[in-house]
Motif scaffolding. Sequence first.
Motif, PDB file in Angstrom:
ATOM      1  N   VAL A 546       0.835  -1.208   0.000  1.00  0.00           N
ATOM      2  CA  VAL A 546       0.000   0.000   0.000  1.00  0.00           C
ATOM      3  C   VAL A 546       0.863   1.249   0.000  1.00  0.00           C
ATOM      4  CG1 VAL A 546      -1.731   1.283   1.319  1.00  0.00           C
ATOM      5  CG2 VAL A 546      -1.921  -1.216   1.112  1.00  0.00           C
ATOM      6  N   ARG A 547       1.948   1.235   0.813  1.00  0.00           N
ATOM      7  CA  ARG A 547       2.848   2.402   0.866  1.00  0.00           C
ATOM      8  C   ARG A 547       3.534   2.637  -0.472  1.00  0.00           C
ATOM      9  NH1 ARG A 547       8.050   2.807   1.514  1.00  0.00           N
ATOM     10  NH2 ARG A 547       8.280   0.596   2.049  1.00  0.00           N
ATOM     11  N   LEU A 548       4.030   1.546  -1.113  1.00  0.00           N
ATOM     12  CA  LEU A 548       4.717   1.700  -2.402  1.00  0.00           C
ATOM     13  C   LEU A 548       3.754   2.187  -3.488  1.00  0.00           C
ATOM     14  CD1 LEU A 548       6.997  -1.487  -2.413  1.00  0.00           C
ATOM     15  CD2 LEU A 548       7.725   0.904  -2.182  1.00  0.00           C
ATOM     16  N   ALA A 549       2.527   1.679  -3.486  1.00  0.00           N
ATOM     17  CA  ALA A 549       1.554   2.105  -4.497  1.00  0.00           C
ATOM     18  C   ALA A 549       1.231   3.579  -4.342  1.00  0.00           C
ATOM     19  CB  ALA A 549       0.288   1.263  -4.381  1.00  0.00           C
ATOM     20  N   HIS A 550       1.117   4.073  -3.091  1.00  0.00           N
ATOM     21  CA  HIS A 550       0.852   5.498  -2.887  1.00  0.00           C
ATOM     22  C   HIS A 550       2.047   6.334  -3.304  1.00  0.00           C
ATOM     23  CE1 HIS A 550      -2.422   4.554   0.342  1.00  0.00           C
ATOM     24  NE2 HIS A 550      -2.842   4.395  -0.910  1.00  0.00           N
ATOM     25  N   ALA A 551       3.276   5.844  -3.036  1.00  0.00           N
ATOM     26  CA  ALA A 551       4.480   6.601  -3.370  1.00  0.00           C
ATOM     27  C   ALA A 551       4.639   6.744  -4.875  1.00  0.00           C
ATOM     28  CB  ALA A 551       5.706   5.916  -2.770  1.00  0.00           C
ATOM     29  N   THR A 552       4.353   5.685  -5.616  1.00  0.00           N
ATOM     30  CA  THR A 552       4.499   5.772  -7.068  1.00  0.00           C
ATOM     31  C   THR A 552       3.490   6.742  -7.659  1.00  0.00           C
ATOM     32  OG1 THR A 552       3.028   3.886  -7.354  1.00  0.00           O
ATOM     33  CG2 THR A 552       5.383   3.426  -7.237  1.00  0.00           C
ATOM     34  N   GLY A 553       2.380   6.914  -6.990  1.00  0.00           N
ATOM     35  CA  GLY A 553       1.372   7.820  -7.533  1.00  0.00           C
ATOM     36  C   GLY A 553       1.806   9.259  -7.503  1.00  0.00           C
ATOM     37  N   SER A 554       2.774   9.603  -6.612  1.00  0.00           N
ATOM     38  CA  SER A 554       3.166  11.014  -6.490  1.00  0.00           C
ATOM     39  C   SER A 554       4.549  11.297  -7.044  1.00  0.00           C
ATOM     40  CB  SER A 554       3.124  11.420  -5.007  1.00  0.00           C
ATOM     41  OG  SER A 554       3.984  10.558  -4.248  1.00  0.00           O
ATOM     42  N   SER A 555       5.528  10.366  -6.806  1.00  0.00           N
ATOM     43  CA  SER A 555       6.910  10.642  -7.214  1.00  0.00           C
ATOM     44  C   SER A 555       7.384   9.779  -8.372  1.00  0.00           C
ATOM     45  CB  SER A 555       7.850  10.417  -6.019  1.00  0.00           C
ATOM     46  OG  SER A 555       7.744   9.077  -5.566  1.00  0.00           O
ATOM     47  N   ALA A 556       6.627   8.791  -8.800  1.00  0.00           N
ATOM     48  CA  ALA A 556       7.046   7.898  -9.890  1.00  0.00           C
ATOM     49  C   ALA A 556       5.818   7.428 -10.633  1.00  0.00           C
ATOM     50  CB  ALA A 556       7.819   6.707  -9.310  1.00  0.00           C
ATOM     51  N   PRO A 557       6.016   6.905 -11.870  1.00  0.00           N
ATOM     52  CA  PRO A 557       4.858   6.386 -12.613  1.00  0.00           C
ATOM     53  C   PRO A 557       4.191   5.267 -11.814  1.00  0.00           C
ATOM     54  CG  PRO A 557       6.765   6.581 -14.046  1.00  0.00           C
ATOM     55  CD  PRO A 557       7.263   6.837 -12.654  1.00  0.00           C
ATOM     56  N   PRO A 558       2.888   5.173 -11.884  1.00  0.00           N
ATOM     57  CA  PRO A 558       2.184   4.145 -11.104  1.00  0.00           C
ATOM     58  C   PRO A 558       2.455   2.751 -11.670  1.00  0.00           C
ATOM     59  CG  PRO A 558       0.657   5.263 -12.560  1.00  0.00           C
ATOM     60  CD  PRO A 558       1.961   6.001 -12.670  1.00  0.00           C
ATOM     61  N   PHE A 559       2.244   1.757 -10.808  1.00  0.00           N
ATOM     62  CA  PHE A 559       2.391   0.374 -11.257  1.00  0.00           C
ATOM     63  C   PHE A 559       1.252   0.050 -12.220  1.00  0.00           C
ATOM     64  CE2 PHE A 559       4.399   0.225  -6.990  1.00  0.00           C
ATOM     65  CZ  PHE A 559       5.689  -0.089  -7.399  1.00  0.00           C
ATOM     66  N   GLU A 560       1.614  -0.668 -13.305  1.00  0.00           N
ATOM     67  CA  GLU A 560       0.610  -1.057 -14.287  1.00  0.00           C
ATOM     68  C   GLU A 560      -0.081  -2.376 -13.917  1.00  0.00           C
ATOM     69  OE1 GLU A 560       2.023  -0.166 -18.493  1.00  0.00           O
ATOM     70  OE2 GLU A 560       3.870  -0.011 -17.328  1.00  0.00           O
ATOM     71  N   TYR A 574      -6.069  -9.630   1.007  1.00  0.00           N
ATOM     72  CA  TYR A 574      -7.456  -9.162   0.933  1.00  0.00           C
ATOM     73  C   TYR A 574      -7.578  -7.742   1.503  1.00  0.00           C
ATOM     74  CZ  TYR A 574      -8.270 -14.168   0.259  1.00  0.00           C
ATOM     75  OH  TYR A 574      -8.243 -15.444  -0.202  1.00  0.00           O
ATOM     76  N   GLU A 575      -6.986  -7.538   2.686  1.00  0.00           N
ATOM     77  CA  GLU A 575      -7.061  -6.220   3.314  1.00  0.00           C
ATOM     78  C   GLU A 575      -6.258  -5.189   2.529  1.00  0.00           C
ATOM     79  OE1 GLU A 575      -8.038  -3.157   5.795  1.00  0.00           O
ATOM     80  OE2 GLU A 575      -8.943  -5.151   5.594  1.00  0.00           O
ATOM     81  N   ALA A 576      -5.078  -5.594   2.036  1.00  0.00           N
ATOM     82  CA  ALA A 576      -4.265  -4.663   1.255  1.00  0.00           C
ATOM     83  C   ALA A 576      -5.006  -4.230  -0.009  1.00  0.00           C
ATOM     84  CB  ALA A 576      -2.931  -5.307   0.901  1.00  0.00           C
ATOM     85  N   THR A 577      -5.672  -5.154  -0.677  1.00  0.00           N
ATOM     86  CA  THR A 577      -6.437  -4.818  -1.891  1.00  0.00           C
ATOM     87  C   THR A 577      -7.569  -3.856  -1.559  1.00  0.00           C
ATOM     88  OG1 THR A 577      -5.917  -6.967  -2.868  1.00  0.00           O
ATOM     89  CG2 THR A 577      -7.777  -5.777  -3.785  1.00  0.00           C
ATOM     90  N   ARG A 578      -8.268  -4.112  -0.458  1.00  0.00           N
ATOM     91  CA  ARG A 578      -9.353  -3.195  -0.071  1.00  0.00           C
ATOM     92  C   ARG A 578      -8.821  -1.801   0.217  1.00  0.00           C
ATOM     93  NH1 ARG A 578     -11.751  -8.073   2.199  1.00  0.00           N
ATOM     94  NH2 ARG A 578     -10.440  -7.906   4.060  1.00  0.00           N
ATOM     95  N   ARG A 579      -7.667  -1.724   0.872  1.00  0.00           N
ATOM     96  CA  ARG A 579      -7.094  -0.404   1.163  1.00  0.00           C
ATOM     97  C   ARG A 579      -6.683   0.316  -0.123  1.00  0.00           C
ATOM     98  NH1 ARG A 579      -3.099  -1.355   6.432  1.00  0.00           N
ATOM     99  NH2 ARG A 579      -4.702  -2.229   7.822  1.00  0.00           N
ATOM    100  N   ARG A 581      -7.982  -0.062  -3.122  1.00  0.00           N
ATOM    101  CA  ARG A 581      -9.184   0.396  -3.835  1.00  0.00           C
ATOM    102  C   ARG A 581      -9.808   1.592  -3.122  1.00  0.00           C
ATOM    103  NH1 ARG A 581      -7.743  -1.494  -8.504  1.00  0.00           N
ATOM    104  NH2 ARG A 581      -8.017  -3.753  -8.779  1.00  0.00           N
ATOM    105  N   ALA A 582      -9.782   1.555  -1.802  1.00  0.00           N
ATOM    106  CA  ALA A 582     -10.353   2.689  -1.059  1.00  0.00           C
ATOM    107  C   ALA A 582      -9.538   3.954  -1.283  1.00  0.00           C
ATOM    108  CB  ALA A 582     -10.408   2.340   0.431  1.00  0.00           C
ATOM    109  N   ALA A 583      -8.216   3.815  -1.494  1.00  0.00           N
ATOM    110  CA  ALA A 583      -7.365   4.983  -1.725  1.00  0.00           C
ATOM    111  C   ALA A 583      -7.416   5.461  -3.167  1.00  0.00           C
ATOM    112  CB  ALA A 583      -5.929   4.647  -1.332  1.00  0.00           C
ATOM    113  N   GLY A 584      -8.127   4.757  -4.041  1.00  0.00           N
ATOM    114  CA  GLY A 584      -8.299   5.213  -5.413  1.00  0.00           C
ATOM    115  C   GLY A 584      -7.425   4.531  -6.429  1.00  0.00           C
ATOM    116  N   PHE A 585      -6.687   3.476  -6.060  1.00  0.00           N
ATOM    117  CA  PHE A 585      -5.872   2.775  -7.041  1.00  0.00           C
ATOM    118  C   PHE A 585      -6.788   2.031  -8.011  1.00  0.00           C
ATOM    119  CE2 PHE A 585      -3.502  -0.933  -8.584  1.00  0.00           C
ATOM    120  CZ  PHE A 585      -2.362  -0.322  -9.079  1.00  0.00           C
ATOM    121  N   CYS A 609      -9.815  -7.753  -6.377  1.00  0.00           N
ATOM    122  CA  CYS A 609      -8.867  -8.246  -7.380  1.00  0.00           C
ATOM    123  C   CYS A 609      -9.562  -8.393  -8.734  1.00  0.00           C
ATOM    124  CB  CYS A 609      -8.277  -9.589  -6.951  1.00  0.00           C
ATOM    125  SG  CYS A 609      -7.249  -9.497  -5.469  1.00  0.00           S
ATOM    126  N   ASP A 610      -8.758  -8.258  -9.799  1.00  0.00           N
ATOM    127  CA  ASP A 610      -9.303  -8.362 -11.151  1.00  0.00           C
ATOM    128  C   ASP A 610      -9.165  -9.764 -11.728  1.00  0.00           C
ATOM    129  OD1 ASP A 610      -9.892  -5.408 -11.957  1.00  0.00           O
ATOM    130  OD2 ASP A 610      -7.925  -5.382 -10.989  1.00  0.00           O
TER     131      ASP A 610
END
Length: 638
Positions: A546-560, A574-579, A581-585, A609-610
């Motif tokens: 969750v921390r890495l996904a948020h960091a890439t959104g601001s300082s680096a290209p997001p994960f594809e 399960y909890e990480a995925t919910r967090r 999605r709740a944060a907008g990923f 999950c997709d």
Amino acid sequence: MLHRRGTQTGRRLQTAYLALAALGVAAEGSMLVFNGAMLASHERAVGTHGEWTEILNVLNELAETAATAHVSLIAPDSTPARQHELEQSFVSRTQALIRNLRLVSSAEAAADLELRLGNAVAGMSRMCEMGRSHWRGDSGSPAPDGAETRRIAAELARAHADLSATLTGIRRKARGLLGEHLQDQLAFAESVRGVESVMAGVLALLIVGAWSYGRRRARAEAQAAAEREELIQRLERAGEEARSAIRAKDAFLATMSHEIRTPLTAMLGFGELMADPSTTPEQRAAFASTIRRSGDHLLGLINGILDLSKIEAGRCNVERVPTCPVWVAQEVTDLFRSRAREKGVALTVRFELPLPQLIASDPTRLRQILTNLVGNALKFTSVGSVTLSVQASGSDVIMRVADTGAGISPEQLRRLFTPFGQADDSTTRRFGGTGLGLTISRHLAQLLGGTLELTSTFGAGTTATLRVPRGQALGAPDLTTESSLREAIRAVAAEPASDRRSTEHTLRRVRVLVVDDAIENRRLLTLFLEKAGAIVTTATGGAEAVRLAHATGSSAPPFEVILMDMQMPDVDGYEATRRLRAAGFAGPIIAVTANAMAGDADRSRAAGCDDYLTKPINRAQLIDVCRSWASAGLRRAA
């Protein structure tokens, strides 16, 4: 519980039966006492009636005495002694009569009659006094005066008339009282008969009730005995089932231990040899191939157990998509060609025209069934041939796998379609296997709407017959000529195997986040993805992801693409995925997990999950899924 409930019911019925029996005895005793009382009352009534008769007779005698006194008082031979005797007789009889009246009549009636009888005594005394006045002196001579005699006679007649009237009234009154007494006795008798009828009815009801309860008690005791017997039988069956389950568990554990240890021995041993510096490149390649085959065997074993679990839980689903039976049969045959050559067994496939080009079925499950049937045929055939034939029959397609192996006896054949069932223990020792394949294949055939039957001749070979429906018309023409059949077979040969496709550079510069708490899995996935050209970042848990996904959104290209292990300590997938999605990923998140039971895929998609991949990971499948979601560019709804 059944035994206790039956015993309690029997006890309650026994208590009710004893109570009713006691009531019946008491009622019968009461009836006897009542009858005795009624008999005594009747006897008393008969005695009272006799007393009333005696009273009426005395009244009649008093009337006769009065009449006698009326005549004799003025008779020439009458004397004062005779007059006194008549008077005393009248008085004594009257007094006795009064005593009797007090005994047989009410106080009010007795007082009234006593008053009247007193008047009668007074009248009798007056008549006797008149008679004495007829005489003069003490000589007893009659009076000579005739006029005086006539006067006294007239007064005596009047007094006698009054006394007669009084006695007549008394007799009438006595008769009336006697009539009332008789009416009362009649009414009482009617009441007695009514009470006797009621008592008899109550006694009859009690007797019938006791009899009925006795029958119910007998039935209840019989039912309780039957329930006890049934409970004992159920307990015996449950005990036998428990013992069978224990034996099945022990057999399962023994089989699994053997089936797991055999490929593990090869994997660990050849893995150790590969690390030996003296091993040549050719040997390493052969060792790697052996390790791969052993791993595939372990994976098949685990998948078989999972398939059986899904089938027994009713959660094994099949598709109905256009399926080419020629393709499926040719693919399965090509899969086993090398094994057949190694054993020196001829493996052929034969198509009998005409054949439908497409049927509505599940190609994966159809391939699974045929793979099991052809694999078994090759396993149990040492010399001779294995033939897979495909033909159409009405609305069905029939696929037969016939071998020239040792065959199976009828007794052994009956055990083959039970889980972990094989011909005998020697079969397991000689050929291995868990005995799950045929059980799963038959269930899958039934899910496809078809059947799977096995026939065998001991010493001559075995034939497995799979029958599946064609399903709805799909518009493709049937294969009716040899040329159309060859075209279909060439199409199968031209189709590249998925695990042989080149994966080099298919994920060029695709940013992938690999999340897994096991370092071995992170290394393996990283090697697969980097060889395909991806840029890989790893995380050891859900919180770090969750921390890495948020960091890439601001300082680096997001994960594809994010590959998320679902079973991790602390913050799981399960909890990480919910967090996330709740944060907008919104990027694709693919579940990569060893949870392969029924419902795990749905649970992963419910968390956000997709897609869903199970471990162990197939390299080509991993690359294809990542490329597909990366090229899509946005998250697909679950």
